[in-house]
Design an enzyme around this catalytic site. Structure first.
Site, PDB file in Angstrom:
ATOM      1  N   GLU A  35       0.787  -1.229   0.000  1.00  0.00           N
ATOM      2  CA  GLU A  35       0.000   0.000   0.000  1.00  0.00           C
ATOM      3  C   GLU A  35       0.820   1.281   0.000  1.00  0.00           C
ATOM      4  OE1 GLU A  35       0.277  -1.301   4.448  1.00  0.00           O
ATOM      5  OE2 GLU A  35       0.036  -2.270   2.498  1.00  0.00           O
TER       6      GLU A  35
ATOM      7  N   GLU B 143      -5.769  -2.350  -0.701  1.00  0.00           N
ATOM      8  CA  GLU B 143      -4.684  -1.367  -0.671  1.00  0.00           C
ATOM      9  C   GLU B 143      -5.227   0.060  -0.601  1.00  0.00           C
ATOM     10  OE1 GLU B 143      -1.998  -2.822  -0.075  1.00  0.00           O
ATOM     11  OE2 GLU B 143      -2.800  -4.764  -0.653  1.00  0.00           O
TER      12      GLU B 143
ATOM     13  N   GLU C 279      -4.118  -4.250   9.126  1.00  0.00           N
ATOM     14  CA  GLU C 279      -4.473  -5.297   8.169  1.00  0.00           C
ATOM     15  C   GLU C 279      -5.894  -5.816   8.372  1.00  0.00           C
ATOM     16  OE1 GLU C 279      -2.897  -5.657   5.656  1.00  0.00           O
ATOM     17  OE2 GLU C 279      -0.899  -4.914   6.134  1.00  0.00           O
TER      18      GLU C 279
END
Length: 926
Positions: free
Chosen positions: A335, A369, A391
């Site tokens: 990302e 992302e 996450e």
């Protein structure tokens, strides 16, 4: 934080020199890189020496210095030097503020060779202390600069370094990726900094809380393009020691963490669109872009971006977002702020070749992302022990963003199969771990890599989904929005989020039985999850820590004694859904007492992170409903009933025959989720028993169950058309795969015919994209060397990454041991199998009953090479160990497995159902 950059006399002089093209000493270094390593004046310490209490022997940076800005210039060489090495040279200056007086500068530096002695400049009124010595600590990855005098608290200083590093192919830090286009070898210089590899690109304070502003400049061949986090603000051709290069300068970044930095030099091309002044570009190999493989990603990126801007109610702070498909990449994607990098299979899509699954992979990875651009990039966890916050939210968010881009797919339901059920299997082991660990437990780089696991991603997403459900999405998003706005450009711990969610709860008037923190700490600070047992005769409800092996005990104690505050959504036959909070180990609820033909169903749509068990009578009623009127039970719960029953049987809580009976209704089921749940669970039985006499009855039973599904899709599609529904397309694949694997003649004839037609005319592939993985595998399994060699030839010629993946996996389906051994040897040659694909290839071979012992022997024989190459690559290595030992089902095999992987923190369960599995032969699917 300010975005200004202080220009010292030293850096000013260097800038003039660079502009004049006088980096002669750096330019000459590629020729003598090996010699420079040994000639380097910087001293090194022996990494085997036992650590002391000195700061340089600690894994965390002292809080004495705080970086503010970096100015980094890098020059990657895309051609090898005379010794065959690819290198990069660079210079970096970092401005930092002294927080506490000290005579030591500790800065991360790993595998970098200092070209010159670093220099220190004061930016205030007092002169900078003199550098006394510099020591490289390779174990803790520090450059320690000892000063003769102390730095002054409150003053700012600038540290300048010049260095050289190897542009290796290890997929970490600043590395190289290679590919061939029209027979010409191309080299890409690219990055993967997370979690601790920015220090391999330049000296830096490489911790997530050490945020700063970065000014990046890249020197590169004029025929290539340079990318970084910021937009290009300057581009000029200069001559450096007789070599013409382009100097590309980028706008300063927002204040951000080192792990989000990215820079790429390549000859990639792009397509683009602008949405509300946001530039979105898709970069890839020219051949891929020309073939239109970036079009789908471009079409869904914009809508996903706008969704997250609205969802988070915080504008995206950058003017552009580049998405780049890389031939070699260790993760699915990364990302990096403004420059997101992907594996090709996670970004490129070809309508005529890629499958529906490939399409879903692309939109969910992109959404994941993009969710990070706010949750992780804008607001970042203080330390890696709270990685799940980044996450878990991004994994949950990927379903929301994908649903916005593809609203007809009902993709949000698939989180149950893809994440909830998947992580249940891991979190039910005594060796699991909590979502959030203590900071002191996560120190070394390898420990940090280990937290990038299924617990962080899938359990994090599952718990977040449960939280958003019992708070309601409106309250949940309100808390998220104030959290992101309050902490933007800074760092947090997870309790900061609980505080903002609690404020949203209080302002909304929502009633909870405990505070958000009291509820969620039990799900975050202790590992595992409960099994909730409902006795519909007495109304008693209990919870117990669910462990697959009831004889084991958790590896770590829990301050909550493995009890949870459990939100139980439930319903009765023909009754509205209700919510019950289970706050103790055992409680009584007369509402859940039933009589007659009533039944109770709990955890509606599996929004809660727990399993459910019932008394025998209620189980029987649910089985009857599945057989007679399955539509009365939501499709997600039909999948849940199967998954819960099989896992309760593994834990010896219910009889295995009960679990097997939950699959009887599949003979008339056409929905994907129940079928996928059943096949996932039956796969375990195949792993345990495909080498035993039980295999025959299993095949007969499963073949009988799938025949109607195969016939259903034969009638619906004639195997020439694609079913209209997203999950129907998945179930068509299941029908073909299972029918062929159980020996249904009509299926076998189909796949053999299709593959033979392709072999006869390689330029025209008659196999539908969705069905290719199954057809390739089945045909190669039924064939021999001719079929395998054809697949290899097509693999080498394939230009679409998803097609290469299908063929690479299918070649592991061969049944000739010598073919599989040859394939295993190919994994040692990066020219045949890319490094990023080595572990999945070995695991695919090990998933073949013929290939498992071959893969096991191969891994042991090549242990040193495999461990050195892949031992620190997060998911990759644990997946390899698990994959090559999945079929182990005896105490001797378990002992071998544990001998291979000591100290990895993975405890593997060996479970048997030999006494009850034979009941398969007595099951009647009619």
């Amino acid at each position: 934080m300010g975005k200004g950059f202080y220009i010292s006399k030293t850096v000013g002089i260097v800038g003039i020199v660079l502009a004049a093209g006088a980096l002669a000493t750096i330019t000459a270094l590629p020729v003598v890189y090996s010699q420079e390593k040994s000639k380097n004046e910087v001293k090194s310490t022996d990494p085997t020496v036992a650590p002391s209490n000195e700061p340089w022997d600690q894994w965390r940076l002292p809080q004495t210095l705080s970086p503010k800005t970096y100015n980094v210039t890098l020059w990657p060489r895309l051609q090898p030097d005379p010794t065959g090495l690819y290198i990069f040279t660079g210079m970096s200056s970092v401005v930092f503020r002294c927080v506490e007086k000290t005579n030591l500068i500790l800065i991360h530096s790993n595998k970098l060779n200092m070209i010159k002695q670093p220099t220190l400049t004061a930016l205030g009124s007092k002169p900078a202390p003199t550098i006394e010595s510099i020591v490289m600590h390779t174990k803790t990855q520090y450059m320690a600069i000892h000063l003769k005098e102390e730095l002054t608290a409150g003053e700012s200083y600038e540290l300048y370094t010049e260095f050289l590093g190897e542009l290796s192919d290890d997929l970490g830090g600043f590395y190289r990726s290679e590919y061939y286009e029209n027979g010409v070898k191309k080299v890409v210089a690219t990055t993967q900094m997370q979690a601790t590899d920015a220090r391999k690109a330049f000296p830096c304070f490489d911790e997530p809380a050490m945020k700063a502003v970065f000014h990046i400049t890249l020197l590169h061949d004029p025929a290539t393009v340079a990318l970084s986090n910021g937009v290009v603000i300057g581009k000029v051709n200069i001559t450096v020691d007789g070599t013409l290069v382009t100097r590309t300068t980028f706008a300063p970044t927002e204040i951000m963490s080192t792990y989000l930095l990215a820079f790429i030099v390549s000859d990639f091309v792009f397509i683009e669109q602008n949405i509300d002044n946001l530039q979105i570009r898709i970069f890839a190999r020219q051949e891929a872009i020309n073939a239109g493989q970036g079009e789908y990603a471009l079409s869904v990126t914009g809508p996903s971006f706008k969704f997250f801007e609205k969802y988070y109610n915080v504008p995206y702070p950058l003017p552009k977002s580049d998405q780049v498909a890389l031939p070699d990449f260790s993760f699915g994607a990364m990302e990096n702020w403004g420059l997101i990098t992907y594996r090709e299979t996670s970004l490129l899509y070809d309508e005529g070749i890629s499958s529906n699954e490939n399409k879903e992979r692309i939109i969910t990875v992109i959404a994941h992302e993009l969710a990070h651009q706010w949750f992780g990039n804008l607001v970042t966890v203080r330390w890696w022990n709270d990685l799940w916050l980044n996450e878990g939210f991004a994994t949950y968010g990927e379903y929301l963003g994908a649903d916005e881009a593809e609203p007809d797919w009902n993709i949000k339901d698939l989180i149950v199969l893809n994440d909830v059920h998947k992580v249940f299997a891991i979190d039910a082991l005594a060796s699991s771990h909590p979502l959030s660990s203590k900071e002191e437990e996560i120190q070394r780089p390898e420990q940090i890599s280990e937290v990038f696991d299924t617990i962080a991603y899938s359990k994090g997403a599952s718990v977040v989904r449960m939280l958003s459900t019992f708070l309601t999405e409106e309250v949940f998003t309100q808390g998220l929005q104030t959290y992101l706005d309050h902490f933007k450009f800074s760092n947090t711990v997870y309790t900061d989020l609980w505080e903002h969610l609690q404020r949203a709860v209080d302002s909304s008037g929502t009633t909870l039985p405990r505070t958000v923190q009291e509820i969620m700490d039990r799900w975050v600070l202790q590992m595992g999850f409960p099994v909730v047992t409902i006795n519909t005769t007495t109304g008693q409800i209990t919870q117990e820590h669910f462990l697959l092996d009831p004889e084991t005990k958790p590896d770590r104690p829990s301050e909550f004694n493995y009890e949870w505050f459990v939100p139980i959504s439930w319903t009765k036959k023909e009754a509205a859904q209700a919510l019950y909070w289970l706050l103790q180990k055992t409680e009584q609820s007369d509402h859940m007492k039933i009589s007659g033909d009533e039944w109770v169903l709990a955890n509606i749509n599996v929004t809660g992170y727990y399993r459910v068990n019932y008394d025998n009578e209620n189980w029987q009623r649910l089985l009857n409903v599945l057989q007679t009127s399955r539509q009365s039970i939501p499709v997600i719960n039909r999948a849940q009933i199967i998954d819960d029953a099989f896992n309760l049987a593994k834990a010896e809580i219910v009889e295995t025959t009960l679990a097997l009976r939950t699959t009887l209704f599949l003979a008339s089921e056409t929905e994907y989720m129940p079928w996928e749940s059943a096949l996932d669970n039956l796969d375990y039985f195949y792993l345990m028993f495909d080498r035993t006499e039980v295999y025959g009855p299993m095949q007969t039973y499963v073949g009988n169950q799938v025949k109607n599904l195969f016939d259903y899709f034969t009638t619906l599609t004639n195997w020439e058309n694609v079913p209209p529904g997203h999950t129907d397309q998945y179930n068509q694949v299941n029908a073909l795969r299972v029918a062929c694997s159980t020996g249904l003649e009509d299926c076998t004839t189909l796949v053999k015919t299709w593959f033979q037609q392709w072999m006869e005319n390689p330029k025209v592939n008659p196999i539908k994209p969705n069905l290719r993985s199954t057809v390739y595998c089945s045909a190669i399994a039924a064939g021999g060397e001719k079929e395998w060699d054809f697949a290899w030839e097509m693999f080498e010629k394939a230009t679409v990454a998803s097609e290469k993946d299908k063929l690479r996996t299918a070649m592991a389906c061969a049944t000739e041991p010598w073919l599989l051994n040859r394939y295993l040897k190919y994994t040692l040659d990066p020219g045949k199998i890319r490094k990023q694909d080595v572990t999945p290839t070995i695991v695919s071979i090990a998933s073949n009953v013929v290939g498992q012992p071959l893969a096991w022997d191969f891994v042991r024989a090549n242990w040193e090479y495999i461990f050195n190459q892949f031992g620190g690559k997060s998911f990759s290595f644990p997946n390899l160990i698990n994959g090559v030992t999945n079929r182990f089902s005896t105490p001797f095999e378990l002992e071998q497995k544990l001998l291979l992987s000591p100290g990895m923190g993975i405890v593997y369960q060996t479970l048997w159902f030999q006494t009850t599995i034979t009941s398969l032969s007595g099951l009647d699917s009619s």
